[in-house]
Design a protein around this motif. Structure first.
Motif, PDB file in Angstrom:
ATOM      1  N   GLY A 107      -5.016  -3.749  50.231  1.00 11.71           N
ATOM      2  CA  GLY A 107      -6.232  -3.832  50.516  1.00 11.71           C
ATOM      3  C   GLY A 107      -6.573  -3.525  51.894  1.00 11.71           C
ATOM      4  O   GLY A 107      -5.458  -3.074  52.634  1.00 11.71           O
ATOM      5  N   SER A 108      -7.577  -4.064  52.579  1.00 11.71           N
ATOM      6  CA  SER A 108      -7.770  -3.611  53.892  1.00 11.71           C
ATOM      7  C   SER A 108      -9.032  -4.627  54.505  1.00 11.71           C
ATOM      8  O   SER A 108      -9.239  -5.793  53.749  1.00 11.71           O
ATOM      9  CB  SER A 108      -8.755  -2.306  53.771  1.00 11.71           C
ATOM     10  OG  SER A 108      -9.968  -2.356  53.076  1.00 11.71           O
ATOM     11  N   ALA A 109      -8.955  -4.770  55.757  1.00 15.80           N
ATOM     12  CA  ALA A 109      -9.609  -5.708  56.381  1.00 15.80           C
ATOM     13  C   ALA A 109     -11.086  -6.067  55.691  1.00 15.80           C
ATOM     14  O   ALA A 109     -11.864  -4.986  55.453  1.00 15.80           O
ATOM     15  CB  ALA A 109      -9.802  -5.538  57.982  1.00 15.80           C
ATOM     16  N   GLY A 110     -11.347  -7.145  55.464  1.00 13.61           N
ATOM     17  CA  GLY A 110     -12.832  -7.495  55.022  1.00 13.61           C
ATOM     18  C   GLY A 110     -12.638  -8.038  53.569  1.00 13.61           C
ATOM     19  O   GLY A 110     -13.498  -8.471  53.087  1.00 13.61           O
ATOM     20  N   ASP A 111     -11.709  -7.469  52.906  1.00 12.67           N
ATOM     21  CA  ASP A 111     -11.509  -7.749  51.428  1.00 12.67           C
ATOM     22  C   ASP A 111     -11.233  -9.035  51.413  1.00 12.67           C
ATOM     23  O   ASP A 111     -10.588  -9.940  52.216  1.00 12.67           O
ATOM     24  CB  ASP A 111     -10.237  -6.955  50.996  1.00 12.67           C
ATOM     25  CG  ASP A 111     -10.713  -5.267  50.652  1.00 12.67           C
ATOM     26  OD1 ASP A 111      -9.616  -4.723  50.598  1.00 12.67           O
ATOM     27  OD2 ASP A 111     -11.869  -5.022  51.007  1.00 12.67           O
ATOM     28  N   THR A 112     -11.517  -9.677  50.107  1.00  9.47           N
ATOM     29  CA  THR A 112     -11.239 -11.161  49.662  1.00  9.47           C
ATOM     30  C   THR A 112      -9.825 -11.005  49.123  1.00  9.47           C
ATOM     31  O   THR A 112      -9.815 -10.550  48.101  1.00  9.47           O
ATOM     32  CB  THR A 112     -12.344 -11.533  48.980  1.00  9.47           C
ATOM     33  OG1 THR A 112     -13.701 -11.719  49.682  1.00  9.47           O
ATOM     34  CG2 THR A 112     -12.120 -12.951  48.438  1.00  9.47           C
ATOM     35  N   MET A 113      -9.076 -11.898  49.425  1.00 12.20           N
ATOM     36  CA  MET A 113      -7.653 -12.221  48.795  1.00 12.20           C
ATOM     37  C   MET A 113      -7.632 -13.357  47.920  1.00 12.20           C
ATOM     38  O   MET A 113      -8.002 -14.421  48.438  1.00 12.20           O
ATOM     39  CB  MET A 113      -6.434 -11.977  49.657  1.00 12.20           C
ATOM     40  CG  MET A 113      -5.066 -12.530  49.220  1.00 12.20           C
ATOM     41  SD  MET A 113      -3.800 -12.200  50.323  1.00 12.20           S
ATOM     42  CE  MET A 113      -3.532 -10.342  50.465  1.00 12.20           C
ATOM     43  N   ILE A 114      -7.325 -13.360  46.831  1.00 13.29           N
ATOM     44  CA  ILE A 114      -7.031 -14.339  45.853  1.00 13.29           C
ATOM     45  C   ILE A 114      -5.582 -14.554  45.624  1.00 13.29           C
ATOM     46  O   ILE A 114      -4.989 -13.952  45.128  1.00 13.29           O
ATOM     47  CB  ILE A 114      -7.812 -14.302  44.707  1.00 13.29           C
ATOM     48  CG1 ILE A 114      -9.288 -14.213  44.726  1.00 13.29           C
ATOM     49  CG2 ILE A 114      -7.658 -15.768  43.739  1.00 13.29           C
ATOM     50  CD1 ILE A 114     -10.176 -13.898  43.467  1.00 13.29           C
ATOM     51  N   ILE A 115      -5.309 -15.812  45.880  1.00  9.04           N
ATOM     52  CA  ILE A 115      -3.707 -16.447  45.721  1.00  9.04           C
ATOM     53  C   ILE A 115      -3.670 -17.405  44.706  1.00  9.04           C
ATOM     54  O   ILE A 115      -4.466 -18.395  44.995  1.00  9.04           O
ATOM     55  CB  ILE A 115      -2.965 -16.818  47.123  1.00  9.04           C
ATOM     56  CG1 ILE A 115      -3.028 -15.809  48.171  1.00  9.04           C
ATOM     57  CG2 ILE A 115      -1.510 -17.143  46.818  1.00  9.04           C
ATOM     58  CD1 ILE A 115      -2.738 -16.255  49.483  1.00  9.04           C
ATOM     59  N   ARG A 116      -2.952 -17.149  43.591  1.00 10.18           N
ATOM     60  CA  ARG A 116      -3.101 -18.019  42.377  1.00 10.18           C
ATOM     61  C   ARG A 116      -1.511 -18.596  42.611  1.00 10.18           C
ATOM     62  O   ARG A 116      -0.688 -18.011  42.520  1.00 10.18           O
ATOM     63  CB  ARG A 116      -3.375 -17.584  41.174  1.00 10.18           C
ATOM     64  CG  ARG A 116      -4.865 -17.422  40.865  1.00 10.18           C
ATOM     65  CD  ARG A 116      -5.234 -16.986  39.703  1.00 10.18           C
ATOM     66  NE  ARG A 116      -6.700 -17.055  39.573  1.00 10.18           N
ATOM     67  CZ  ARG A 116      -7.418 -16.139  39.696  1.00 10.18           C
ATOM     68  NH1 ARG A 116      -7.023 -14.842  40.202  1.00 10.18           N
ATOM     69  NH2 ARG A 116      -8.769 -16.089  39.394  1.00 10.18           N
ATOM     70  N   GLY A 117      -1.317 -19.969  42.126  1.00 11.11           N
ATOM     71  CA  GLY A 117      -0.035 -20.689  42.024  1.00 11.11           C
ATOM     72  C   GLY A 117      -0.283 -22.151  41.804  1.00 11.11           C
ATOM     73  O   GLY A 117      -1.134 -22.451  41.233  1.00 11.11           O
ATOM     74  N   THR A 118       0.703 -22.756  42.372  1.00  9.94           N
ATOM     75  CA  THR A 118       0.793 -24.368  42.216  1.00  9.94           C
ATOM     76  C   THR A 118       1.092 -24.797  43.519  1.00  9.94           C
ATOM     77  O   THR A 118       1.688 -24.461  44.233  1.00  9.94           O
ATOM     78  CB  THR A 118       1.587 -24.874  41.167  1.00  9.94           C
ATOM     79  OG1 THR A 118       3.018 -24.338  41.380  1.00  9.94           O
ATOM     80  CG2 THR A 118       1.377 -24.248  39.753  1.00  9.94           C
ATOM     81  N   ASN A 119       0.757 -26.210  43.544  1.00  6.55           N
ATOM     82  CA  ASN A 119       1.276 -27.350  44.609  1.00  6.55           C
ATOM     83  C   ASN A 119       0.670 -26.582  45.966  1.00  6.55           C
ATOM     84  O   ASN A 119       1.385 -26.925  47.147  1.00  6.55           O
ATOM     85  CB  ASN A 119       2.558 -27.347  44.575  1.00  6.55           C
ATOM     86  CG  ASN A 119       3.498 -27.665  43.411  1.00  6.55           C
ATOM     87  OD1 ASN A 119       2.577 -28.556  42.875  1.00  6.55           O
ATOM     88  ND2 ASN A 119       4.554 -27.311  43.204  1.00  6.55           N
ATOM     89  N   PHE A 120      -0.477 -26.093  46.029  1.00  9.81           N
ATOM     90  CA  PHE A 120      -1.234 -25.505  47.455  1.00  9.81           C
ATOM     91  C   PHE A 120      -1.911 -27.029  48.009  1.00  9.81           C
ATOM     92  O   PHE A 120      -2.253 -26.795  49.260  1.00  9.81           O
ATOM     93  CB  PHE A 120      -2.169 -24.630  47.261  1.00  9.81           C
ATOM     94  CG  PHE A 120      -1.851 -23.207  46.408  1.00  9.81           C
ATOM     95  CD1 PHE A 120      -0.366 -22.906  46.827  1.00  9.81           C
ATOM     96  CD2 PHE A 120      -2.452 -22.552  45.867  1.00  9.81           C
ATOM     97  CE1 PHE A 120      -0.009 -21.771  46.444  1.00  9.81           C
ATOM     98  CE2 PHE A 120      -1.944 -21.317  45.243  1.00  9.81           C
ATOM     99  CZ  PHE A 120      -0.691 -20.947  45.398  1.00  9.81           C
ATOM    100  N   GLY A 121      -2.217 -27.864  47.312  1.00  8.15           N
ATOM    101  CA  GLY A 121      -2.819 -29.044  47.741  1.00  8.15           C
ATOM    102  C   GLY A 121      -4.409 -29.051  47.445  1.00  8.15           C
ATOM    103  O   GLY A 121      -4.940 -27.788  47.450  1.00  8.15           O
TER     104      GLY A 121
END
Length: 577
Positions: free
Chosen positions: A58-72
């Motif tokens: 991606g590049s600056a300004g894009d939205t990143m989505i991180i999926r997983g567990t135990n993030f709080g």
């Protein structure tokens, strides 16, 4: 066995004879206990785990989505690191137990993506900056972008019906949108603050569902009203496939002008607590949190953080949470709910040549907007004979709706008094007819009722007023509608001198607050929001009168014997840009 006994005897002798040996023994036991506790604590910690990262390129300004567990459940002191650099506080759009959404900063580099919490660091994922990858991305030939071939008429007014023809609009509207050029002063959130929101375009305004702008949608033809707040410029359609070509449309307002200036961007939080729950049966408690409305002078409303995860993000302008309670005599646990919004508001200033305004035509009266804005509902009792008689007495033979609204406004200012403290919730605003005094809520409802009683489209507004000390309090005002122009704001309470600390002093309150509004108003409701009960009419419901939103249900508990305590806090202003 003899060797074991001998070792014990030697240890016993050394322990009794030498104090240094005893100290060493005590220290060894303490160290052993601490090691066991530390090991158990490490084992019990829930270290964050990344399952997926979108996009990985991606590049600056894009939205990143991180999926997983135990993030709080909330971000707190937790953070995301990309390529060795922490994402700053303004870069987070959303943080939940299983999902993190961030805006990639302008200096984003290739590197490892790590989620860090109090429990530790996740195993890394990888991200690559698109700018450093010399690969041409192939176009998806299957995508059918919408195409506009014509728009008629070529020149129109606010509220006019446009017919747009073309192809690939979609067989139904769904989540598709039409964007017009905005009349508002072009705005931005300033350096670094743009990351507070995702991809809001400050130069456009959407056709409004609140104002019933969408009238017909098919794959090749759309009929839509020119929204309040639109200006001459390009329009385009956005579907799930992408954006259409832009098409120029001239919008004229011969009867006057409306300007949107001095933008303010607020970070606002609303919170509520539920505790002291006592239930003998399994039951559900449903909470409905009002969302600020999107309208011409408040075009951007973004929910950036929430806790816990709602079951529905937006239903009838509310966020819905639900507690599922098991059969239990009592539950000591307190449930906390929190929502953070980023909201853009503008000052509104209108200039109108009142002599050019004509009575509403029959075709204008047939509009859905007009019918809904002159009818009676739970708030507005405009069929009351005393109200009708008073309104007719005030306006006399005048038929110009703008002049009628001004006559009623002037009459209230000359004959009534504003109260700085709220009257009791069960007191009827129509009691102003005989009492001649009331609070801001009373006057908003009363003025709207008088206007509707003579068929002027009007809507009471509920929200908050932010003073110069960044304190927010519930507040109510009115908007009325003039064809070929749009909605006109009126704040009778402030015009009467309601105690309030503005950012800038208004010299003539009476002149200013008829047709103008400062950007210290934040709106949560435009007119009454009637919400139906979810499952059974036997459910217990809670309605909150005289607060910052007009909605029929705030809390609902399913059938069953349940008692609980709820606390709805006033909205809090966390920041202003």
């Amino acid at each position: 066995m003899a060797d074991s006994s001998k070792v014990k005897n030697i240890f016993s002798l050394l322990f009794r004879k030498y104090s240094a040996f005893r100290v060493f023994s005590y220290l060894f036991v303490i160290a052993l206990v601490l090691s066991v506790i530390s090991f158990a604590t490490v084992k019990s910690k829930k270290v964050p785990v990344i399952d997926s990262i979108i996009p990985v390129v991606g590049s600056a300004g894009d939205t990143m989505i991180i999926r997983g567990t135990n993030f709080g459940q909330t971000r707190g002191t937790n953070y995301v690191e990309i390529g060795g650099n922490r994402i700053t506080a303004s870069g987070y759009i959303n943080w939940t137990e299983n999902l993190i959404k961030i805006v990639l900063p302008s200096n984003v580099q290739d590197g490892l993506v790590i989620v860090v919490t109090k429990s530790g660091k996740s195993s890394p994922g990888f991200f690559a900056n698109e700018a450093g990858i010399p690969i041409t991305v192939k176009q998806d030939t299957k995508t059918s972008l919408p195409v506009i071939t014509s728009v008629s008429p070529a020149v129109c007014k606010p509220g006019s019906l446009l017919t747009i023809t073309g192809s690939d609009f979609g067989t139904s509207r769904g989540t598709n949108k039409i964007y017009f050029t905005a009349a508002a002063e072009h705005s931005s959130l300033g350096t670094g603050q743009g990351e507070l929101v995702s991809d809001f375009d400050f130069n456009t305004i959407q056709a409004s569902e609140t104002n019933y702008d969408y009238e017909y949608w098919s794959d090749s033809e759309i009929r839509v009203r020119v929204p309040d707040g639109a200006a001459t410029g390009n329009i385009y359609i956005e579907t799930e496939k992408g954006k259409s070509n832009q098409f120029f449309e001239e919008i004229s307002t011969p009867i006057g002008s409306k300007s949107y200036n001095s933008p303010k961007t607020y970070i606002l939080q609303i919170n509520s607590d539920i505790d002291s729950i006592n239930t003998k049966n399994g039951t559900n408690i449903t909470l409905r949190f009002p969302r600020p409305v999107q309208i011409s002078w408040q075009p951007m409303v973004e929910l950036t953080e929430y806790s816990p995860q709602p079951i529905i993000m937006d239903y009838k302008n509310t966020i819905i949470h639900q507690l599922e309670l098991q059969k239990s005599s009592s539950q000591a646990k307190k449930f906390k709910f929190s929502h953070t919004f980023v909201i853009l508001t503008y000052n509104i200033q209108t200039q109108i040549n009142e002599n050019l305004i004509k009575p509403y035509s029959q075709s204008q009266k047939e509009r859905v907007l007009h019918k809904n804005a002159v009818c009676q509902n739970a708030l507005i009792q405009c069929e009351n004979e005393k109200v009708i008689n008073l309104a007719k007495q005030i306006v006399g033979k005048e038929v110009n709706p703008y002049k009628q609204a001004k006559l009623i406004y002037d009459y209230l200012l000359q004959n009534y008094k504003i109260l700085n403290s709220l009257r009791k919730a069960d007191e009827n605003p129509l009691d102003l007819i005989k009492d001649k005094k009331g609070d801001a809520y009373d006057f908003a409802i009363f003025y709207t009722t008088l206007l509707r009683s003579i068929k002027i489209p009007a809507a009471p507004m509920a929200g908050i007023l932010v003073d110069s000390e960044m304190k927010a309090k519930s507040h109510w005002w009115v908007e009325f509608y003039i064809e070929d122009f749009g909605w006109i704001p009126v704040d009778i309470a402030l015009a009467m001198g309601l105690e309030y600390k503005p950012f800038r002093t208004v010299e003539n309150l009476q002149d200013f607050y008829f047709g103008n509004l400062d950007s210290q108003h934040i709106a949560f409701s435009k007119d009454w929001n009637e919400i139906k009960q979810t499952i059974s009419h036997n459910n217990k419901i809670v309605y909150r009168p005289k607060t910052y939103a007009f909605q029929s249900i705030w809390e609902e508990s399913s059938e069953g014997n349940v008692n609980y305590s709820s606390l709805w806090n006033d909205p809090i202003i966390l920041g202003l840009y």
